[in-house]
Design an enzyme around this catalytic site. Structure first.
Site: not given
Ligand SMILES: C[S@@+](CC[C@H](N)C(=O)[O-])C[C@H]1O[C@@H](n2cnc3c(N)ncnc32)[C@H](O)[C@@H]1O
Length: 508
Positions: A187, A193-194, A281, A297, A306
């Site tokens: 990623f 993206k960033y 969470d 994201e 997702e």
């Molecule tokens: C697609 S990744 C993006 C991570 C980061 N923003 C990046 O761009 O590299 C999504 C992130 O959201 C976290 N995530 C997904 N659902 C979550 C939830 N319900 N609560 C907390 N974190 C969550 C995942 O563990 C993951 O690290």
């Protein structure tokens, strides 16, 4: 011609879609009209009839009478033919020249034959053979090889993606699973993206705190939900610095491994008291204050796959009544495709389970040997924050879409092997990200498309519409998609794929 496709399709059906059956196309002197419209982004590939792009074309027969003559007498091809040949090259299709030599370009004089040694015979068979004229088709071969050399060099992004072409991957489930370090690293390579997130947050900060209030306004509060290892947190901090707005933020992440890296990064980069980390969470977290913006994201190749909607619905209670979500909305798109290679790859996955299983699963895939048969249509849209009228009303994230597609080439029949799925998102204002071909964010590599297979490919008859339906359904524990061809094309029908989520779902 249409007849050619019908013949091929009949033969393929009779052979049970055997994976070793392939095609040699004849590239005629007169090319059929280019298909109308186009989904963009295809470059030279758009020159090819999309029906054949998804079929197993291994060779193209190019007759010498398809060539024109340039002013020096050499064979050359029309622009259309050049585009077709270039597109064939990008598909690894072998070009086979045939026909009589119809051109007589000026030839360099032959070098004088070496005088035979007295002891050697005069038949030249002793390794000193007489120089021969080049093959009569050599000028045609030379021209094709010139077109090959003229192909634009692949971009860095294309080079990186080339190993993934037509390779089926199970979509990530970042909610149910904890992503691995290597996945975060992938990623984090996508700077585009960033940078786009940074632009969106800058635009939001400027709207939230107009220039004249910069000195007096309280700090803006951002909540990053699903922070991963922190790349978007860092983009938000850069946005605050670039705009001169005061800002503090919370970074929520549920993956304990990512949280460790996030903590280290916070220390190494001196985020200090500007960023508070919360390992939880987001649906159950309890940050100490509400935010002006919820930044996330959580998007998959099909936008909501997702479970961004379910996560953000659970997290929007952290948002002030006038707070915004970044992204503000996202929309998925679908289009029928011809994709014999992907269909064969699904069939090859059969492993003794119910034979429907692998055909009722969507796959993330860098679509390559694929023909887009119709312009894609918007499928499901989600807007955040999602506060249904009536206050406590339950949020319903189920969706249904019915699509009637018109073929890009109405005069031609085609075989539909499934659907391509894409998404676009509006992060904030007019700052967007997209993997939808007509608007694809240049050089962004984070997401490939998604492929929804059809277990039994459908023949799409010339001149008829094709009706398809998609559903997003779910229960308390999971979410899934169902899809089917439900009409048009002489009453074409398939079973409802993944009915009740029996083959594939995404865990909540
Ligand atoms: C697609 S990744 C993006 C991570 C980061 N923003 C990046 O761009 O590299 C999504 C992130 O959201 C976290 N995530 C997904 N659902 C979550 C939830 N319900 N609560 C907390 N974190 C969550 C995942 O563990 C993951 O690290």
């Amino acid at each position: 011609s249409g007849g050619g496709f019908a013949l091929w399709h009949a033969l393929r059906e009779l052979c049970g879609h055997h994976p070793r059956l392939c095609i040699a196309l004849e590239v005629s002197a007169e090319l059929p009209d280019a298909p109308a419209g186009g989904d963009g982004g295809g470059g030279a590939v758009e020159a090819l009839d999309p029906r054949w792009l998804g079929e197993p074309v291994r060779a193209a027969l190019l007759p010498t009478d398809a060539y024109l003559t340039n002013k020096h007498g050499y064979p050359t091809l029309s622009r259309r033919h050049q585009a077709v040949v270039s597109a064939l090259f990008t598909r690894d299709v072998q070009v086979v020249l045939h026909g009589d030599s119809l051109h007589t370009p000026p030839q360099p004089p032959l070098p004088a034959a070496p005088k035979p040694e007295p002891s050697a015979g005069s038949d030249g068979k002793d390794g000193q053979s007489a120089p021969s004229r080049p093959h009569p088709l050599e000028p045609y071969r030379e021209y094709i090889s010139y077109l090959y050399r003229k192909l634009p060099a692949p971009s860095e992004c294309e080079l990186a993606e080339s190993g993934y072409r037509d390779y089926l991957q199970s979509p990530l489930q970042p909610l149910a699973d904890n992503l691995e370090s290597a996945t975060y690293e992938t990623f984090e390579r996508d700077q585009i993206k960033y940078d786009t997130y940074q632009s969106a947050v800058e635009a939001f900060l400027r709207d939230k705190v107009p220039e004249e209030r910069v000195a007096s306004a309280p700090p803006v509060v951002l909540m990053m939900v699903g922070a991963g290892r922190g790349p978007i947190v860092a983009a938000c901090l850069r946005a605050a610095d670039a705009t001169g707005r005061r800002m503090r933020m919370y970074a929520i992440e549920k993956n304990p491994n990512a949280v460790v890296t996030l903590q280290r990064r916070a220390e190494a980069e001196g985020w200090g008291d500007r960023v508070t980390l919360i390992a939880s969470d987001m649906r159950h977290a309890a940050p100490p204050e509400q935010a002006d913006a919820l930044v996330s994201e959580l998007l998959g190749s099909f936008g909501d796959n997702e479970l961004s909607p379910e996560c953000l619905d659970g997290a929007q209670r952290f948002l002030k009544p006038d707070g915004v979500s970044i992204p503000q909305e996202y929309t998925s798109y679908v289009a029928p495709i011809s994709a014999a290679k992907l269909h064969a790859a699904c069939a090859a996955l059969q492993d003794g389970k119910d034979e429907r299983t692998h055909f009722e699963t969507p796959y993330v895939c860098k679509l390559h040997s694929v023909g887009l048969l119709a312009d894609s249509q918007p499928c499901f849209t989600f807007t955040h924050p999602n506060r249904p009228a009536g206050g406590d009303a339950l949020i319903d994230n189920r969706r249904h879409g019915r699509f009637v597609f018109a073929a890009r080439d109405p005069a031609a029949a085609a075989c539909v092997h499934g659907f391509a799925g894409y998404f676009t998102t509006r992060l904030y204002g007019d700052v967007t990200l997209s993997i939808h071909p007509p608007t694809h964010t240049p050089e962004m590599s984070s997401w490939f498309a998604i492929y929804f297979p059809l277990q039994h490919p459908v023949l799409w008859r010339a001149g008829e519409p094709l009706e398809c339906q998609f559903w997003r359904d779910g229960d308390a524990r999971r979410v899934w998609y169902e899809w089917a061809v439900t009409g048009g094309s002489g009453g074409a029908l398939t079973h409802i794929h993944n009915c009740g989520g029996r083959s594939y779902d995404v865990g909540l």
